[in-house]
Motif scaffolding. Structure first.
Motif, PDB file in Angstrom:
ATOM      1  N   SER A 253      25.260   5.162 -54.522  1.00 19.61           N
ATOM      2  CA  SER A 253      24.723   4.669 -55.795  1.00 19.61           C
ATOM      3  C   SER A 253      24.467   3.172 -55.673  1.00 19.61           C
ATOM      4  N   VAL A 254      23.836   2.605 -56.675  1.00 26.10           N
ATOM      5  CA  VAL A 254      23.526   1.177 -56.662  1.00 26.10           C
ATOM      6  C   VAL A 254      24.688   0.333 -57.180  1.00 26.10           C
ATOM      7  N   ASP A 255      25.820   0.961 -57.453  1.00 24.64           N
ATOM      8  CA  ASP A 255      27.005   0.239 -57.918  1.00 24.64           C
ATOM      9  C   ASP A 255      27.582  -0.638 -56.808  1.00 24.64           C
ATOM     10  N   SER A 256      28.401  -1.613 -57.187  1.00 23.36           N
ATOM     11  CA  SER A 256      29.091  -2.452 -56.212  1.00 23.36           C
ATOM     12  C   SER A 256      30.262  -1.693 -55.591  1.00 23.36           C
ATOM     13  N   LYS A 257      30.712  -2.159 -54.434  1.00 21.69           N
ATOM     14  CA  LYS A 257      31.860  -1.526 -53.770  1.00 21.69           C
ATOM     15  C   LYS A 257      33.100  -1.595 -54.654  1.00 21.69           C
ATOM     16  N   PHE A 258      33.205  -2.608 -55.492  1.00 19.92           N
ATOM     17  CA  PHE A 258      34.363  -2.751 -56.370  1.00 19.92           C
ATOM     18  C   PHE A 258      34.374  -1.655 -57.437  1.00 19.92           C
ATOM     19  N   SER A 259      33.225  -1.402 -58.021  1.00 24.05           N
ATOM     20  CA  SER A 259      33.107  -0.308 -58.995  1.00 24.05           C
ATOM     21  C   SER A 259      33.379   1.026 -58.335  1.00 24.05           C
ATOM     22  N   LEU A 260      32.837   1.204 -57.127  1.00 28.13           N
ATOM     23  CA  LEU A 260      33.008   2.472 -56.422  1.00 28.13           C
ATOM     24  C   LEU A 260      34.464   2.717 -56.042  1.00 28.13           C
ATOM     25  N   ARG A 261      35.183   1.660 -55.706  1.00 29.64           N
ATOM     26  CA  ARG A 261      36.599   1.831 -55.365  1.00 29.64           C
ATOM     27  C   ARG A 261      37.388   2.281 -56.591  1.00 29.64           C
ATOM     28  N   ALA A 262      37.137   1.655 -57.730  1.00 26.43           N
ATOM     29  CA  ALA A 262      37.822   2.050 -58.968  1.00 26.43           C
ATOM     30  C   ALA A 262      37.464   3.485 -59.340  1.00 26.43           C
ATOM     31  N   TYR A 263      36.211   3.841 -59.177  1.00 21.14           N
ATOM     32  CA  TYR A 263      35.719   5.187 -59.490  1.00 21.14           C
ATOM     33  C   TYR A 263      36.375   6.223 -58.571  1.00 21.14           C
ATOM     34  N   ALA A 264      36.396   5.942 -57.261  1.00 19.96           N
ATOM     35  CA  ALA A 264      36.993   6.868 -56.292  1.00 19.96           C
ATOM     36  C   ALA A 264      38.485   7.050 -56.558  1.00 19.96           C
ATOM     37  N   GLU A 265      39.166   5.962 -56.880  1.00 16.37           N
ATOM     38  CA  GLU A 265      40.599   6.056 -57.179  1.00 16.37           C
ATOM     39  C   GLU A 265      40.857   6.855 -58.445  1.00 16.37           C
ATOM     40  N   LYS A 266      40.062   6.600 -59.476  1.00 24.10           N
ATOM     41  CA  LYS A 266      40.252   7.308 -60.745  1.00 24.10           C
ATOM     42  C   LYS A 266      40.021   8.803 -60.588  1.00 24.10           C
ATOM     43  N   GLU A 267      38.997   9.181 -59.829  1.00 24.19           N
ATOM     44  CA  GLU A 267      38.621  10.592 -59.703  1.00 24.19           C
ATOM     45  C   GLU A 267      39.226  11.289 -58.481  1.00 24.19           C
ATOM     46  N   GLY A 268      39.853  10.541 -57.590  1.00 26.94           N
ATOM     47  CA  GLY A 268      40.484  11.140 -56.414  1.00 26.94           C
ATOM     48  C   GLY A 268      39.496  11.662 -55.387  1.00 26.94           C
ATOM     49  N   TYR A 269      38.399  10.942 -55.204  1.00 28.94           N
ATOM     50  CA  TYR A 269      37.401  11.381 -54.223  1.00 28.94           C
ATOM     51  C   TYR A 269      37.913  11.142 -52.806  1.00 28.94           C
ATOM     52  N   GLY A 270      37.806  12.149 -51.965  1.00 31.90           N
ATOM     53  CA  GLY A 270      38.241  12.064 -50.575  1.00 31.90           C
ATOM     54  C   GLY A 270      37.084  11.891 -49.616  1.00 31.90           C
ATOM     55  N   PHE A 271      35.997  11.346 -50.069  1.00 32.99           N
ATOM     56  CA  PHE A 271      34.821  11.085 -49.244  1.00 32.99           C
ATOM     57  C   PHE A 271      34.304   9.694 -49.584  1.00 32.99           C
ATOM     58  N   ASP A 272      33.498   9.139 -48.700  1.00 31.82           N
ATOM     59  CA  ASP A 272      32.986   7.784 -48.895  1.00 31.82           C
ATOM     60  C   ASP A 272      31.951   7.722 -50.009  1.00 31.82           C
ATOM     61  N   LEU A 273      32.088   6.688 -50.820  1.00 32.20           N
ATOM     62  CA  LEU A 273      31.063   6.316 -51.782  1.00 32.20           C
ATOM     63  C   LEU A 273      30.469   5.014 -51.257  1.00 32.20           C
ATOM     64  N   LEU A 274      29.163   4.989 -51.082  1.00 30.34           N
ATOM     65  CA  LEU A 274      28.487   3.847 -50.469  1.00 30.34           C
ATOM     66  C   LEU A 274      27.748   3.028 -51.510  1.00 30.34           C
ATOM     67  N   ALA A 275      27.880   1.706 -51.372  1.00 27.80           N
ATOM     68  CA  ALA A 275      27.294   0.765 -52.326  1.00 27.80           C
ATOM     69  C   ALA A 275      25.910   0.313 -51.859  1.00 27.80           C
ATOM     70  N   ASP A 276      24.881   0.809 -52.510  1.00 31.61           N
ATOM     71  CA  ASP A 276      23.496   0.404 -52.256  1.00 31.61           C
ATOM     72  C   ASP A 276      23.159  -0.734 -53.224  1.00 31.61           C
ATOM     73  N   PHE A 277      24.067  -1.703 -53.248  1.00 26.08           N
ATOM     74  CA  PHE A 277      24.043  -2.764 -54.255  1.00 26.08           C
ATOM     75  C   PHE A 277      23.072  -3.887 -53.926  1.00 26.08           C
TER      76      PHE A 277
ATOM     77  N   PRO B 145      20.459  -5.437 -50.568  1.00 22.06           N
ATOM     78  CA  PRO B 145      19.407  -5.557 -51.584  1.00 22.06           C
ATOM     79  C   PRO B 145      19.394  -4.317 -52.484  1.00 22.06           C
ATOM     80  N   HIS B 146      19.311  -4.567 -53.746  1.00 24.03           N
ATOM     81  CA  HIS B 146      19.508  -3.547 -54.776  1.00 24.03           C
ATOM     82  C   HIS B 146      18.632  -2.311 -54.554  1.00 24.03           C
ATOM     83  N   GLY B 147      19.308  -1.192 -54.262  1.00 19.02           N
ATOM     84  CA  GLY B 147      18.615   0.083 -54.126  1.00 19.02           C
ATOM     85  C   GLY B 147      17.757   0.237 -52.892  1.00 19.02           C
ATOM     86  N   ALA B 148      17.957  -0.573 -51.864  1.00 17.07           N
ATOM     87  CA  ALA B 148      17.090  -0.530 -50.676  1.00 17.07           C
ATOM     88  C   ALA B 148      17.158   0.813 -49.954  1.00 17.07           C
TER      89      ALA B 148
END
Length: 164
Positions: free
Chosen positions: A80-104, A106-109
């Motif tokens: 997603s275009v979110d920052s790595k900081f948002s993605l870390r909070a999101y992954a921790e809250k939801e318990g995701y066991g896979f990588d969430l990548l920050a396409d932050f 250049p935005h959406g490249a």
């Protein structure tokens, strides 16, 4: 099963084409390069934003069925275009066991390289790409805003790759 698409004049890579390579930071700030997964199947799951309703539902369904992907030799990468900081909070809250990548930045490249970036809203569209062990796109789907993707489609395509 696959859709040949053009979104806002940007072409979506087609089945049979080489997957555009990229490197993005995951939720821990670690670099993840697509080409480093050669030899295994990869499922790229572009989604609009962390913490949004449909995105959370889709990613939680993947989380709850992650063994299906692993059993079929596939690695899931959420983007997603979110920052790595948002993605870390999101992954921790939801318990995701896979990588969430920050396409932050250049935005959406990366989303743009895959033809799923929506410049009007500044987000990725809901697009999925299954890439085989050789780096070739084997499945593409881009759903309209508000429409979730079907987990059963991933399973069906990956099962076919395993037998190939």
């Amino acid at each position: 099963m696959t859709q040949a698409l053009s979104t806002a004049g940007v072409s979506v890579p087609a089945v049979g084409e080489a997957a555009p390579d990229f490197e993005l930071a995951n939720q821990f700030g670690e670099p993840v390069r697509l080409s480093s997964f050669r030899g295994q199947n990869v499922v790229l799951v572009f989604y609009p934003f962390a913490f949004s309703g449909i995105c959370t539902g889709e990613l939680c369904e993947i989380r709850d069925n992650l063994s299906v992907f692993e059993d079929l030799g596939a690695t899931v990468l959420g983007i997603s275009v979110d920052s790595k900081f948002s993605l870390r909070a999101y992954a921790e809250k939801e318990g995701y066991g896979f990588d969430l990548l920050a396409d932050f930045w250049p935005h959406g490249a990366v989303a743009e390289a895959y033809g799923v970036f929506d410049p009007e809203s500044g987000m990725a569209r809901r697009g999925s790409f299954i890439i085989d062990a050789l780096g070739t796109i084997r499945y593409v789907v881009v759903n309209p805003r508000g429409q979730a993707r079907e987990l059963s489609e991933y399973r069906k395509v990956l099962a076919g790759l395993e037998q190939a």
